[in-house]
Design a protein around this motif. Structure first.
Motif, PDB file in Angstrom:
ATOM      1  N   THR A 235       0.812  -1.228   0.000  1.00 49.79           N
ATOM      2  CA  THR A 235       0.000   0.000   0.000  1.00 49.79           C
ATOM      3  C   THR A 235       0.843   1.275   0.000  1.00 49.79           C
ATOM      4  O   THR A 235       0.298   2.370  -0.112  1.00 49.79           O
ATOM      5  CB  THR A 235      -0.908   0.040   1.246  1.00 49.79           C
TER       6      THR A 235
ATOM      7  N   ARG B  79      -0.235  -5.272   5.809  1.00 54.66           N
ATOM      8  CA  ARG B  79      -0.232  -5.338   7.260  1.00 54.66           C
ATOM      9  C   ARG B  79      -1.181  -6.420   7.794  1.00 54.66           C
ATOM     10  O   ARG B  79      -0.916  -7.044   8.815  1.00 54.66           O
ATOM     11  CB  ARG B  79      -0.679  -3.963   7.752  1.00 54.66           C
TER      12      ARG B  79
ATOM     13  N   LEU C  83       4.700  -6.102  10.367  1.00 51.00           N
ATOM     14  CA  LEU C  83       6.150  -6.255  10.521  1.00 51.00           C
ATOM     15  C   LEU C  83       6.613  -6.190  11.977  1.00 51.00           C
ATOM     16  O   LEU C  83       7.756  -6.530  12.280  1.00 51.00           O
ATOM     17  CB  LEU C  83       6.903  -5.217   9.672  1.00 51.00           C
TER      18      LEU C  83
ATOM     19  N   THR D 271       7.872   4.843   8.416  1.00 54.12           N
ATOM     20  CA  THR D 271       8.413   6.003   7.686  1.00 54.12           C
ATOM     21  C   THR D 271       8.067   7.357   8.314  1.00 54.12           C
ATOM     22  O   THR D 271       8.351   8.390   7.722  1.00 54.12           O
ATOM     23  CB  THR D 271       7.915   5.991   6.225  1.00 54.12           C
TER      24      THR D 271
ATOM     25  N   TYR E  87      14.748   7.498  13.241  1.00 53.42           N
ATOM     26  CA  TYR E  87      14.399   6.839  11.974  1.00 53.42           C
ATOM     27  C   TYR E  87      15.668   6.421  11.233  1.00 53.42           C
ATOM     28  O   TYR E  87      15.801   5.276  10.797  1.00 53.42           O
ATOM     29  CB  TYR E  87      13.563   7.793  11.117  1.00 53.42           C
TER      30      TYR E  87
ATOM     31  N   LYS F 290      16.900   2.597  10.307  1.00 51.84           N
ATOM     32  CA  LYS F 290      17.158   2.132   8.935  1.00 51.84           C
ATOM     33  C   LYS F 290      18.601   1.638   8.806  1.00 51.84           C
ATOM     34  O   LYS F 290      18.871   0.647   8.121  1.00 51.84           O
ATOM     35  CB  LYS F 290      16.880   3.245   7.922  1.00 51.84           C
TER      36      LYS F 290
HETATM   37  N1  LIG Z   1       9.306   8.372   1.883  1.00 50.93           N
HETATM   38  C1  LIG Z   1      10.550   8.793   1.710  1.00 50.93           C
HETATM   39  O1  LIG Z   1      10.802   9.999   1.491  1.00 50.93           O
HETATM   40  C2  LIG Z   1      11.693   7.836   1.754  1.00 50.93           C
HETATM   41  C3  LIG Z   1      13.000   8.320   1.596  1.00 50.93           C
HETATM   42  C4  LIG Z   1      14.070   7.410   1.628  1.00 50.93           C
HETATM   43  C5  LIG Z   1      13.827   6.053   1.815  1.00 50.93           C
HETATM   44  N2  LIG Z   1      12.556   5.628   1.983  1.00 50.93           N
HETATM   45  C6  LIG Z   1      12.346   4.178   2.181  1.00 50.93           C
HETATM   46  O2  LIG Z   1      11.667   3.680   1.029  1.00 50.93           O
HETATM   47  C7  LIG Z   1      10.796   2.612   1.403  1.00 50.93           C
HETATM   48  C8  LIG Z   1       9.393   2.876   0.884  1.00 50.93           C
HETATM   49  O3  LIG Z   1       8.926   4.095   1.437  1.00 50.93           O
HETATM   50  P1  LIG Z   1       7.500   4.703   1.065  1.00 50.93           P
HETATM   51  O4  LIG Z   1       7.647   6.183   1.020  1.00 50.93           O
HETATM   52  O5  LIG Z   1       6.919   3.988  -0.095  1.00 50.93           O
HETATM   53  O6  LIG Z   1       6.687   4.321   2.387  1.00 50.93           O
HETATM   54  P2  LIG Z   1       5.165   4.658   2.738  1.00 50.93           P
HETATM   55  O7  LIG Z   1       4.468   5.246   1.564  1.00 50.93           O
HETATM   56  O8  LIG Z   1       5.166   5.393   4.038  1.00 50.93           O
HETATM   57  O9  LIG Z   1       4.557   3.200   2.964  1.00 50.93           O
HETATM   58  C9  LIG Z   1       4.978   2.427   4.028  1.00 50.93           C
HETATM   59  C10 LIG Z   1       4.477   1.030   3.808  1.00 50.93           C
HETATM   60  O10 LIG Z   1       4.880   0.250   4.939  1.00 50.93           O
HETATM   61  C11 LIG Z   1       3.749  -0.400   5.479  1.00 50.93           C
HETATM   62  N3  LIG Z   1       3.899  -0.590   6.903  1.00 50.93           N
HETATM   63  C12 LIG Z   1       4.197   0.334   7.848  1.00 50.93           C
HETATM   64  N4  LIG Z   1       4.201  -0.238   9.059  1.00 50.93           N
HETATM   65  C13 LIG Z   1       3.901  -1.547   8.863  1.00 50.93           C
HETATM   66  C14 LIG Z   1       3.751  -2.655   9.725  1.00 50.93           C
HETATM   67  N5  LIG Z   1       3.905  -2.549  11.056  1.00 50.93           N
HETATM   68  N6  LIG Z   1       3.444  -3.859   9.195  1.00 50.93           N
HETATM   69  C15 LIG Z   1       3.269  -3.994   7.850  1.00 50.93           C
HETATM   70  N7  LIG Z   1       3.391  -2.983   6.986  1.00 50.93           N
HETATM   71  C16 LIG Z   1       3.702  -1.774   7.490  1.00 50.93           C
HETATM   72  C17 LIG Z   1       2.592   0.518   5.161  1.00 50.93           C
HETATM   73  O11 LIG Z   1       1.382  -0.184   5.285  1.00 50.93           O
HETATM   74  P3  LIG Z   1       0.015   0.550   5.743  1.00 50.93           P
HETATM   75  O12 LIG Z   1      -0.527   1.202   4.495  1.00 50.93           O
HETATM   76  O13 LIG Z   1      -0.834  -0.558   6.244  1.00 50.93           O
HETATM   77  O14 LIG Z   1       0.387   1.547   6.796  1.00 50.93           O
HETATM   78  C18 LIG Z   1       2.950   0.910   3.738  1.00 50.93           C
HETATM   79  O15 LIG Z   1       2.591  -0.099   2.834  1.00 50.93           O
HETATM   80  C19 LIG Z   1      10.912   2.490   2.928  1.00 50.93           C
HETATM   81  O16 LIG Z   1      11.884   1.520   3.227  1.00 50.93           O
HETATM   82  C20 LIG Z   1      11.443   3.849   3.350  1.00 50.93           C
HETATM   83  O17 LIG Z   1      12.168   3.777   4.566  1.00 50.93           O
HETATM   84  C21 LIG Z   1      11.479   6.464   1.957  1.00 50.93           C
END
Ligand SMILES: NC(=O)c1ccc[n+]([C@@H]2O[C@H](COP(=O)([O-])OP(=O)(O)OC[C@H]3O[C@@H](n4cnc5c(N)ncnc54)[C@H](OP(=O)(O)O)[C@@H]3O)[C@@H](O)[C@H]2O)c1
Length: 289
Positions: free
Chosen positions: A9, A31, A36, A61, A124, A128
Motif C-alpha cells: 500500500t 499489514r 512487521l 516512515t 528513523y 534504517k
Molecule cells: N518516503 C521517503 O521519502 C523515503 C526516503 C528514503 C527512503 N525511503 C524508504 O523507502 C521505502 C518505501 O517508502 P514509502 O515512502 O513507499 O513508504 P510509505 O508510503 O510510508 O509506505 C509504508 C508502507 O509500509 C507499510 N507498513 C508500515 N508499518 C507496517 C507494519 N507494522 N506492518 C506492515 N506494513 C507496514 C505501510 O502499510 P500501511 O498502508 O498498512 O500503513 C505501507 O505499505 C521504505 O523503506 C522507506 O524507509 C522512503
C-alpha cells in the motif's frame, strides 16, 4: 520467478504491485497478513511462499514520530528486515530492501557513495541503518537500495502537502538549507523492476550489496516546491525560503544528502531520470488519477 512483496500500500510498494507483474508471479502482502512488528508472521509468510525474491517496501516512515517510538521503529525497520534476510538466506533467495539518505549526517559537500561512513542523526535514520546492518549480517544475496525524498500522487509526501497548502494559503514557508534529490516513486519502482529482471536472467552472477538509487540532480525543499508550482501553473501563492532553524522538527534531518548513483548504473545498468523530468511525469499522471 516467484516474488513476495511487503508494503503493497505504500508509495513505492503500490507502484511495484503494478510494475512487477511483467517479471514474474507476484504475491503482495500487507499489514493484515504480516504486520512487521510481528516477527513470527514475517517468518511464516516467507516460509509459506518460498519465493525467489523478497522485496521489502514496507517500513516505519514517520520520521518525526519515530523520535517518540524508537522501539517500534527498530522492530519494523531493523528486526523485521533481519528476519527477512535470515529467511531468504536459508532459501537461497534474494532480498531487495529500501534504505534511506537519512543514514548520513549531512556533513558531506559531495554526493555520498555507498562506502562512505554512515552516521544517522535521527531515530528513523538509526533504525534504517540497523536494518542495513541486520541484512548484511544475515544474508549474501541482498540488495539494499538507498533512496531519498520519495513522492508520488498518493500518500503522505512533500508534493501532496505543498499542493494542498497552496489551496489553503497565499504564502508558504519552505526550508531552503537542506539539499537532496526528490525521487518519484514510479521511477524507483521502474528501476527496481529492471534490477529484478536482471536477477531473473542470471541469478548467480549478480552483484549484491548496498546501491544508491535516486533520481538525478539535486535541489532544496524550496527548489522542489518552486518547480512543483512552476509545472502546476500555480502563480498566486508566494513561497518564502526559510532555514531549518525557522522550522523546527522533532527529528534532525541531514543538511546535505545527495547520493551518487554510479554503482547501480555500472552493476545493473539502471539510471533514474533527472528529478525535474520525473516530477513532470508525475504531475502529468496526476491529471488521470
Ligand atoms: N518516503 C521517503 O521519502 C523515503 C526516503 C528514503 C527512503 N525511503 C524508504 O523507502 C521505502 C518505501 O517508502 P514509502 O515512502 O513507499 O513508504 P510509505 O508510503 O510510508 O509506505 C509504508 C508502507 O509500509 C507499510 N507498513 C508500515 N508499518 C507496517 C507494519 N507494522 N506492518 C506492515 N506494513 C507496514 C505501510 O502499510 P500501511 O498502508 O498498512 O500503513 C505501507 O505499505 C521504505 O523503506 C522507506 O524507509 C522512503
Amino acid at each position: 520467478m516467484r516474488i513476495l512483496l511487503f508494503g503493497k500500500t505504500g508509495q513505492v510498494g503500490s507502484g511495484l504491485v503494478k510494475d512487477l507483474r511483467s517479471v514474474g508471479t507476484v504475491r503482495c502482502v500487507g499489514r493484515e497478513t504480516a504486520d512487521l512488528s510481528d516477527l513470527a508472521a514475517v517468518e511464516n509468510v516467507i516460509r509459506d511462499e518460498h519465493p525467489d525474491v523478497v522485496i521489502n517496501a514496507a517500513a516505519y516512515t514517520h520520521v518525526d514520530q519515530a523520535e517518540k517510538e524508537p522501539q517500534l521503529a527498530d522492530l519494523i525497520n531493523a528486526k523485521a528486515p533481519g528476519v527477512m534476510a535470515e529467511m531468504t538466506h536459508a532459501m537461497n533467495a534474494w532480498l531487495i530492501h529500501y534504505s534511506t539518505d537519512y543514514v548520513f549526517d549531512g556533513d558531506s559537500t559531495e554526493p555520498y557513495t555507498e562506502d562512505m561512513t554512515i552516521s544517522p542523526n535521527s531515530v528513523y535514520g538509526r533504525s534504517k541503518a540497523a536494518g542495513e546492518e541486520a541484512i548484511r549480517r544475515a544474508a549474501d544475496r541482498y540488495l539494499i537500495l538507498r533512496t531519498s525524498w520519495i513522492y508520488s500522487n498518493h500518500g503522505r509526501n512533500f508534493l501532496n502537502t505543498v499542493l494542498r497548502l497552496a489551496k489553503q494559503q497565499q504564502e508558504l514557508r519552505i526550508v531552503n538549507d537542506q539539499t537532496g534529490t526528490p525521487t518519484y516513486s514510479r521511477a524507483l519502482s521502474a528501476g527496481t523492476v529492471a534490477i529484478v529482471r536482471k536477477l531473473a536472467e542470471g541469478q548467480d552472477n549478480q552483484e549484491a550489496g548496498i546501491f544508491n538509487l535516486t533520481c538525478r540532480g539535486a535541489t532544496t525543499w524550496y527548489g522542489f516546491a518552486r518547480e512543483i508550482f512552476r509545472l502546476a501553473g500555480i502563480e498566486d501563492v508566494h513561497i518564502n525560503p526559510i532555514t531549518t532553524s525557522e522550522f523546527p522538527t522533532l527529528a534532525k534531518r541531514p543538511s546535505y544528502s545527495v547520493l551518487d548513483n554510479t554503482k547501480a548504473e555500472k552493476a545493473y545498468g539502471v539510471r533514474l531520470p533527472d528529478w525535474r523530468d520525473s516530477l513532470k511525469e508525475c504531475l502529468a499522471r496526476r491529471a488521470f488519477t
